[in-house]
Motif scaffolding. Structure first.
Motif, mmCIF file in Angstrom:
data_model
loop_
_atom_site.group_PDB
_atom_site.id
_atom_site.type_symbol
_atom_site.label_atom_id
_atom_site.label_comp_id
_atom_site.label_asym_id
_atom_site.label_seq_id
_atom_site.Cartn_x
_atom_site.Cartn_y
_atom_site.Cartn_z
ATOM 1 N N ILE A 39 0.863 -0.913 -0.070
ATOM 2 C CA ILE A 39 -0.091 -0.167 -0.012
ATOM 3 C C ILE A 39 0.995 1.411 -0.175
ATOM 4 C CG2 ILE A 39 -1.580 1.304 1.322
ATOM 5 C CD1 ILE A 39 -2.882 -1.358 2.274
ATOM 6 N N GLU A 40 1.990 1.218 0.847
ATOM 7 C CA GLU A 40 2.732 2.322 0.772
ATOM 8 C C GLU A 40 3.567 2.413 -0.611
ATOM 9 O OE1 GLU A 40 3.681 4.483 3.533
ATOM 10 O OE2 GLU A 40 1.399 3.752 3.725
ATOM 11 N N ARG A 41 3.769 1.323 -1.246
ATOM 12 C CA ARG A 41 4.401 1.708 -2.547
ATOM 13 C C ARG A 41 3.466 2.249 -3.504
ATOM 14 N NH1 ARG A 41 8.288 2.465 -6.168
ATOM 15 N NH2 ARG A 41 8.344 0.949 -7.852
ATOM 16 N N GLY A 42 2.123 1.549 -3.432
ATOM 17 C CA GLY A 42 0.878 2.448 -4.207
ATOM 18 C C GLY A 42 0.958 3.753 -3.936
ATOM 19 N N ARG A 43 1.009 4.275 -2.598
ATOM 20 C CA ARG A 43 0.719 5.483 -2.573
ATOM 21 C C ARG A 43 2.184 6.523 -2.638
ATOM 22 N NH1 ARG A 43 0.966 6.136 2.910
ATOM 23 N NH2 ARG A 43 0.100 8.347 2.811
ATOM 24 N N GLY A 44 2.770 6.055 -3.377
ATOM 25 C CA GLY A 44 4.202 6.587 -3.755
ATOM 26 C C GLY A 44 4.951 7.091 -2.578
ATOM 27 N N LYS A 45 5.010 6.342 -1.628
ATOM 28 C CA LYS A 45 5.911 6.665 -0.252
ATOM 29 C C LYS A 45 7.072 5.435 -0.168
ATOM 30 C CE LYS A 45 3.260 9.927 0.964
ATOM 31 N NZ LYS A 45 3.766 11.166 1.266
ATOM 32 N N VAL A 46 7.581 5.091 -1.349
ATOM 33 C CA VAL A 46 8.644 4.145 -1.347
ATOM 34 C C VAL A 46 9.778 4.624 -2.320
ATOM 35 C CG1 VAL A 46 9.131 2.005 -1.942
ATOM 36 C CG2 VAL A 46 7.367 2.158 -0.596
ATOM 37 N N ILE A 47 10.930 4.575 -2.002
ATOM 38 C CA ILE A 47 11.917 4.757 -2.970
ATOM 39 C C ILE A 47 12.565 3.434 -3.243
ATOM 40 C CG2 ILE A 47 14.335 5.944 -3.159
ATOM 41 C CD1 ILE A 47 13.540 7.764 -0.920
ATOM 42 N N LEU A 48 12.513 3.243 -4.334
ATOM 43 C CA LEU A 48 12.850 1.851 -4.975
ATOM 44 C C LEU A 48 13.944 2.020 -6.061
ATOM 45 C CD1 LEU A 48 12.190 -1.254 -4.495
ATOM 46 C CD2 LEU A 48 10.863 -1.142 -6.540
ATOM 47 N N PRO A 49 15.232 1.878 -5.663
ATOM 48 C CA PRO A 49 16.477 1.860 -6.429
ATOM 49 C C PRO A 49 16.492 0.474 -7.153
ATOM 50 C CG PRO A 49 17.256 2.587 -4.476
ATOM 51 C CD PRO A 49 15.880 2.045 -4.229
ATOM 52 N N ASP A 50 16.943 0.255 -8.366
ATOM 53 C CA ASP A 50 16.947 -0.835 -9.316
ATOM 54 C C ASP A 50 17.875 -1.827 -8.386
ATOM 55 O OD1 ASP A 50 15.937 0.112 -11.353
ATOM 56 O OD2 ASP A 50 17.694 0.749 -12.405
ATOM 57 N N LYS A 51 17.386 -3.195 -8.230
ATOM 58 C CA LYS A 51 18.004 -4.262 -7.837
ATOM 59 C C LYS A 51 19.424 -4.714 -8.654
ATOM 60 C CE LYS A 51 16.260 -8.566 -8.380
ATOM 61 N NZ LYS A 51 15.402 -9.560 -8.071
ATOM 62 N N ILE A 52 20.319 -5.003 -7.994
ATOM 63 C CA ILE A 52 21.546 -5.320 -8.370
ATOM 64 C C ILE A 52 21.607 -7.031 -8.165
ATOM 65 C CG2 ILE A 52 24.161 -5.465 -8.425
ATOM 66 C CD1 ILE A 52 23.704 -2.650 -7.363
ATOM 67 N N SER A 53 21.717 -7.542 -9.420
ATOM 68 C CA SER A 53 21.839 -9.057 -9.483
ATOM 69 C C SER A 53 23.002 -9.629 -10.012
ATOM 70 C CB SER A 53 20.502 -9.701 -10.128
ATOM 71 O OG SER A 53 20.495 -11.148 -9.936
ATOM 72 N N GLN A 54 23.835 -10.000 -9.312
ATOM 73 C CA GLN A 54 25.061 -10.705 -9.901
ATOM 74 C C GLN A 54 24.964 -12.237 -10.092
ATOM 75 O OE1 GLN A 54 28.707 -9.047 -7.457
ATOM 76 N NE2 GLN A 54 27.290 -9.118 -6.168
ATOM 77 N N ILE A 55 24.760 -12.662 -11.405
ATOM 78 C CA ILE A 55 24.335 -13.946 -11.878
ATOM 79 C C ILE A 55 25.601 -14.576 -12.019
ATOM 80 C CG2 ILE A 55 23.194 -15.404 -13.236
ATOM 81 C CD1 ILE A 55 21.149 -13.228 -13.542
ATOM 82 N N PHE A 56 25.954 -15.686 -11.514
ATOM 83 C CA PHE A 56 27.189 -16.235 -11.547
ATOM 84 C C PHE A 56 27.287 -17.614 -12.583
ATOM 85 C CE2 PHE A 56 27.031 -15.102 -6.974
ATOM 86 C CZ PHE A 56 27.770 -13.920 -7.005
ATOM 87 N N ASP A 57 25.916 -17.978 -13.027
ATOM 88 C CA ASP A 57 25.852 -19.081 -13.810
ATOM 89 C C ASP A 57 24.453 -18.623 -14.494
ATOM 90 O OD1 ASP A 57 24.963 -21.439 -15.100
ATOM 91 O OD2 ASP A 57 26.518 -22.651 -13.953
ATOM 92 N N ASN A 59 22.317 -19.447 -10.384
ATOM 93 C CA ASN A 59 23.060 -19.086 -8.948
ATOM 94 C C ASN A 59 23.404 -17.492 -9.041
ATOM 95 O OD1 ASN A 59 22.799 -21.860 -8.246
ATOM 96 N ND2 ASN A 59 24.935 -22.319 -8.717
ATOM 97 N N ARG A 60 23.091 -16.856 -8.048
ATOM 98 C CA ARG A 60 22.986 -15.240 -7.853
ATOM 99 C C ARG A 60 23.271 -14.920 -6.454
ATOM 100 N NH1 ARG A 60 18.091 -17.131 -9.082
ATOM 101 N NH2 ARG A 60 16.306 -16.123 -8.375
ATOM 102 N N ILE A 61 23.731 -13.561 -6.273
ATOM 103 C CA ILE A 61 23.507 -12.837 -5.029
ATOM 104 C C ILE A 61 22.832 -11.463 -5.589
ATOM 105 C CG2 ILE A 61 24.691 -11.550 -3.224
ATOM 106 C CD1 ILE A 61 26.850 -13.570 -3.196
ATOM 107 N N ASN A 62 21.734 -10.829 -4.753
ATOM 108 C CA ASN A 62 21.106 -9.910 -5.117
ATOM 109 C C ASN A 62 21.249 -8.838 -4.010
ATOM 110 O OD1 ASN A 62 19.932 -11.206 -7.517
ATOM 111 N ND2 ASN A 62 18.334 -11.876 -6.059
ATOM 112 N N CYS A 63 21.497 -7.706 -4.517
ATOM 113 C CA CYS A 63 21.399 -6.572 -3.605
ATOM 114 C C CYS A 63 20.206 -5.699 -3.935
ATOM 115 C CB CYS A 63 22.806 -5.868 -3.653
ATOM 116 S SG CYS A 63 22.856 -4.101 -2.832
#
Length: 329
Positions: free
Chosen positions: A32-50, A55-59
């Motif tokens: 709901i907070e996201r829908g109200r425009g009250k969330v800051i959401l930078p792009d996810k960083i995904s390091q895909i190893f395979d 297999n990956r690590i996400n930030c």
């Protein structure tokens, strides 16, 4: 000097022990907070190893402005870990307040990730699934599948049968053995690797596999009214084509993921933006209708949003007066 509370996995589970409904309410609040425009959401960083195994690590960073919390979830997803009997998912969430920027908690988030994923699906089901469901069918029998069963049983007490299928008989038995004593009113049916047996006749179906394989076939979906797509490539394209509605947690995040079925369909030019009926917050805020009387089969796909993880981590911290170890940094 900053006081940083470190909350362990066991402590998280104890805090959440009798608070699953509260947790689902927190999940709802974050959308709901996201829908109200009250969330800051930078792009996810995904390091895909395979690229094959994913297999990956996400930030995953985000901020909920009105909740005065900013955080970052660091989570590894290694589908191949099952070969070594290691958990596929391991995560931590670091949260800070946004008045001075000081970090104040580091929360173990492996269990919370399972809860969040299943909790989002459960929340979506209350708007997209039929009101009463008696049979749930699973392709996949790991930790995520077990959590989905528990969430759905909590929300739909009338569930009387759970069908589970997986690559091996051993994993199906492990699934049933971990749940049957707690849920004596449920008939657990082991389907082994007969995925069709698990799906035909089920009201709700869930695919939660660790591989990249189109295990779910559209022709098996006869009675199901709600489908939960948990991971990556789990169903053939015809499943999405069969749906009356396709709903995502956030379509922009899904379509850029690359490894999920409907994101692949988008990249192949088989799905367009307008083919996605709604994002979850649109339904929660009443901007779009959930299930209508004419809907037969609804497809729900979530990729996992960090603002949900951050608000859950804050909830853990807010209820951790008797838990956690304080570090001075």
């Amino acid at each position: 000097m900053t006081n940083l509370k470190v909350i362990s996995e066991d402590e998280v589970i104890k805090i959440m022990e009798d608070s699953w409904i509260d947790g689902i309410d927190i999940i709802k609040k974050s959308f709901i907070e996201r829908g109200r425009g009250k969330v800051i959401l930078p792009d996810k960083i995904s390091q895909i190893f395979d690229s094959t195994t994913q297999n990956r690590i996400n930030c995953m960073p985000s901020t909920l402005v009105d909740e005065n919390v900013s955080g970052m979830k660091w989570v590894s997803v290694f589908p191949t870990n099952y070969k070594q009997n290691i958990k596929n998912v391991n995560g931590l969430t670091l949260i800070s307040e946004i008045e001075t920027g000081k970090p104040y908690a580091l929360v173990a988030s492996t269990w919370l990730t399972k809860f969040r994923t299943a909790g989002v699906a459960g929340l979506a089901s209350k708007y997209l699934a039929k009101k009463e469901n008696e049979i749930i069918g699973f392709i996949g029998s790991g930790e995520e599948a077990k959590m989905h069963f528990e969430i759905f049983k909590l929300l739909y007490p009338e569930l009387r049968e759970c069908r589970v299928s997986s690559r091996t008989n051993k994993s199906c038995i492990k699934f049933v053995d971990s749940l049957k004593e707690k849920y004596e009113d449920v008939d657990f049916v082991i389907c082994n690797n007969d995925y069709e047996k698990a799906i035909r006749g089920s009201d709700i179906i869930v695919t939660a596999i660790s591989g990249q394989d189109t295990v779910l076939k559209a022709k098996w979906i006869d009675k199901a009214n709600f489908y939960v797509h948990v991971g990556g490539l789990e169903d053939e394209y015809e499943v999405a084509f069969k749906a009356d509605k396709i709903v995502c947690d956030e379509w922009d995040a899904v379509k850029h993921r690359g490894s999920q079925t409907i994101s692949k369909m988008y990249q192949d030019g088989l799905l367009k933006d307008e083919d996605i009926y709604a994002e979850l917050f649109e339904i929660l805020l009443g901007k779009k209708e959930g299930r209508s009387s004419s809907d037969k089969f609804i497809y729900f796909n979530s990729v996992g949003m960090s603002y949900v993880d951050v608000l859950l981590a804050k909830y853990i911290y807010d209820n951790s007066s008797n838990f956690g170890k304080v570090l001075y940094i």
